[in-house]
Design a protein around this motif. Sequence first.
Motif, PDB file in Angstrom:
ATOM      1  N   MET A   1      -2.771   2.303  -0.902  1.00 41.48           N
ATOM      2  CA  MET A   1      -1.374   1.925  -1.145  1.00 41.48           C
ATOM      3  C   MET A   1      -1.301   0.410  -1.366  1.00 41.48           C
ATOM      4  O   MET A   1      -1.851  -0.343  -0.573  1.00 41.48           O
ATOM      5  CB  MET A   1      -0.538   2.304   0.083  1.00 41.48           C
ATOM      6  CG  MET A   1      -0.567   3.787   0.381  1.00 41.48           C
ATOM      7  SD  MET A   1      -0.079   4.107   2.090  1.00 41.48           S
ATOM      8  CE  MET A   1       1.621   3.765   1.981  1.00 41.48           C
ATOM      9  N   PHE A   3       1.135  -2.748  -1.458  1.00 32.16           N
ATOM     10  CA  PHE A   3       2.475  -3.207  -1.052  1.00 32.16           C
ATOM     11  C   PHE A   3       2.807  -4.446  -1.873  1.00 32.16           C
ATOM     12  O   PHE A   3       2.141  -5.472  -1.760  1.00 32.16           O
ATOM     13  CB  PHE A   3       2.473  -3.523   0.445  1.00 32.16           C
ATOM     14  CG  PHE A   3       2.351  -2.295   1.314  1.00 32.16           C
ATOM     15  CD1 PHE A   3       1.125  -1.671   1.512  1.00 32.16           C
ATOM     16  CD2 PHE A   3       3.480  -1.761   1.907  1.00 32.16           C
ATOM     17  CE1 PHE A   3       1.012  -0.541   2.303  1.00 32.16           C
ATOM     18  CE2 PHE A   3       3.380  -0.618   2.714  1.00 32.16           C
ATOM     19  CZ  PHE A   3       2.141  -0.007   2.899  1.00 32.16           C
ATOM     20  N   TRP A  12      10.269  -3.659  -0.211  1.00 26.85           N
ATOM     21  CA  TRP A  12       8.915  -3.551  -0.746  1.00 26.85           C
ATOM     22  C   TRP A  12       8.832  -2.462  -1.815  1.00 26.85           C
ATOM     23  O   TRP A  12       9.474  -1.421  -1.695  1.00 26.85           O
ATOM     24  CB  TRP A  12       7.929  -3.183   0.366  1.00 26.85           C
ATOM     25  CG  TRP A  12       7.723  -4.269   1.368  1.00 26.85           C
ATOM     26  CD1 TRP A  12       8.451  -4.481   2.510  1.00 26.85           C
ATOM     27  CD2 TRP A  12       6.744  -5.304   1.332  1.00 26.85           C
ATOM     28  NE1 TRP A  12       7.983  -5.586   3.183  1.00 26.85           N
ATOM     29  CE2 TRP A  12       6.932  -6.113   2.482  1.00 26.85           C
ATOM     30  CE3 TRP A  12       5.711  -5.629   0.433  1.00 26.85           C
ATOM     31  CZ2 TRP A  12       6.131  -7.212   2.758  1.00 26.85           C
ATOM     32  CZ3 TRP A  12       4.904  -6.729   0.713  1.00 26.85           C
ATOM     33  CH2 TRP A  12       5.118  -7.521   1.860  1.00 26.85           C
ATOM     34  N   ILE A  14       6.005   0.047  -3.231  1.00 24.52           N
ATOM     35  CA  ILE A  14       4.710   0.537  -2.742  1.00 24.52           C
ATOM     36  C   ILE A  14       4.096   1.432  -3.823  1.00 24.52           C
ATOM     37  O   ILE A  14       4.703   2.436  -4.226  1.00 24.52           O
ATOM     38  CB  ILE A  14       4.876   1.324  -1.430  1.00 24.52           C
ATOM     39  CG1 ILE A  14       5.520   0.428  -0.360  1.00 24.52           C
ATOM     40  CG2 ILE A  14       3.522   1.853  -0.939  1.00 24.52           C
ATOM     41  CD1 ILE A  14       5.951   1.172   0.892  1.00 24.52           C
ATOM     42  N   TYR A  35       1.915   0.849   7.508  1.00 22.97           N
ATOM     43  CA  TYR A  35       3.298   0.364   7.669  1.00 22.97           C
ATOM     44  C   TYR A  35       3.409  -0.526   8.897  1.00 22.97           C
ATOM     45  O   TYR A  35       3.986  -1.614   8.859  1.00 22.97           O
ATOM     46  CB  TYR A  35       4.259   1.560   7.783  1.00 22.97           C
ATOM     47  CG  TYR A  35       4.714   2.120   6.469  1.00 22.97           C
ATOM     48  CD1 TYR A  35       3.817   2.454   5.468  1.00 22.97           C
ATOM     49  CD2 TYR A  35       6.070   2.334   6.224  1.00 22.97           C
ATOM     50  CE1 TYR A  35       4.246   2.969   4.268  1.00 22.97           C
ATOM     51  CE2 TYR A  35       6.510   2.852   5.018  1.00 22.97           C
ATOM     52  CZ  TYR A  35       5.587   3.160   4.037  1.00 22.97           C
ATOM     53  OH  TYR A  35       6.020   3.673   2.838  1.00 22.97           O
TER      54      TYR A  35
END
Length: 185
Positions: A1, A3, A12, A14, A35
Motif C-alpha cells: 500500500m 500512502f 490520505w 492510498i 495504518y
Amino acid sequence: MRFINTNIDGLWIIEPERVVDSRGSFARTFCSDEYAKRGLETRYVQHSESISHSRFTLRGLHYQEPPHAEVKIVSCCRGEIFDVAVDLRPESRTFMQWRSVVLSGANGTLFYIPQGFAHGFQALTNDVAVRYMMSAAFEPSSSKGIRYDDPAIGIEWPEPPTVISERDLSWPLMKCYSDLATAQA
Ligand SMILES: Cc1cn([C@H]2C[C@H](O)[C@@H](COP(=O)(O)OP(=O)(O)O[C@H]3O[C@H](C)C(=O)[C@H](O)[C@H]3O)O2)c(=O)[nH]c1=O
C-alpha cells in the motif's frame, strides 16, 4: 500500500500495490499495522455500499457531527468517480479547502477521509459501486451536509449533476453556518 500525502493534514490517498500474475492480481486494501504506524484509525464498525445508475450522479457533501463523527475510507469497486473531501475543521490551516481524487474499479485507489471532513462524489460512468469503511455507526440525527455548489468552497465538479437528491440540493451554504455560529457565540 502506498500512502500519498495530500497536503491536507490527515487526508490520505492510498494506492494498492498489486501483485500481478497470469491469473490477474492480488492487493491488500487495508492493514491495521500500516495504518497504526501512521496514526490512522484502525477500527471500522460499518462497511457500506452505494450504487449509482447514471453518469454524473452526485451524492453529498455529507458528514456526521460529533460524537458520531466518522473516519471514512472510500473506494470505487465498479466504474469511476470524482471523489471530494472538504476540510471543515475550523482550527485547520486548510479550513474550507477541498481535494479531489479519481477512484475506480481499475485503479483500486482508496481515499482516507478523517473526522471533520465533508465527503461527496460524482459518478464519471454509469453503474458505479462505491464502498465505505466507517469508523462510527450511522446516526441519522447527526447526519449533516453542505451544498456541493457552495461558492465559498468552489469545488470544480466535472459536469453539472444529472441526478441529485432533494436533500443534497437543500443543504445550507457555509455562509449560513458561519452566520449561525456568530449568532450563537
Ligand atoms: C449513510 C447511510 C445511509 N443509510 C440509509 C439512509 C437512507 O435511507 C439511505 C440513503 O442514504 P443517503 O441518501 O444518505 O445516501 P448517500 O446520499 O449515498 O450518502 C452517502 O454518501 C455520501 C457521499 C457520504 O459520504 C455518506 O457516507 C453517505 O451519506 O440509506 C444507512 O442505512 N446507513 C448509512 O450509513
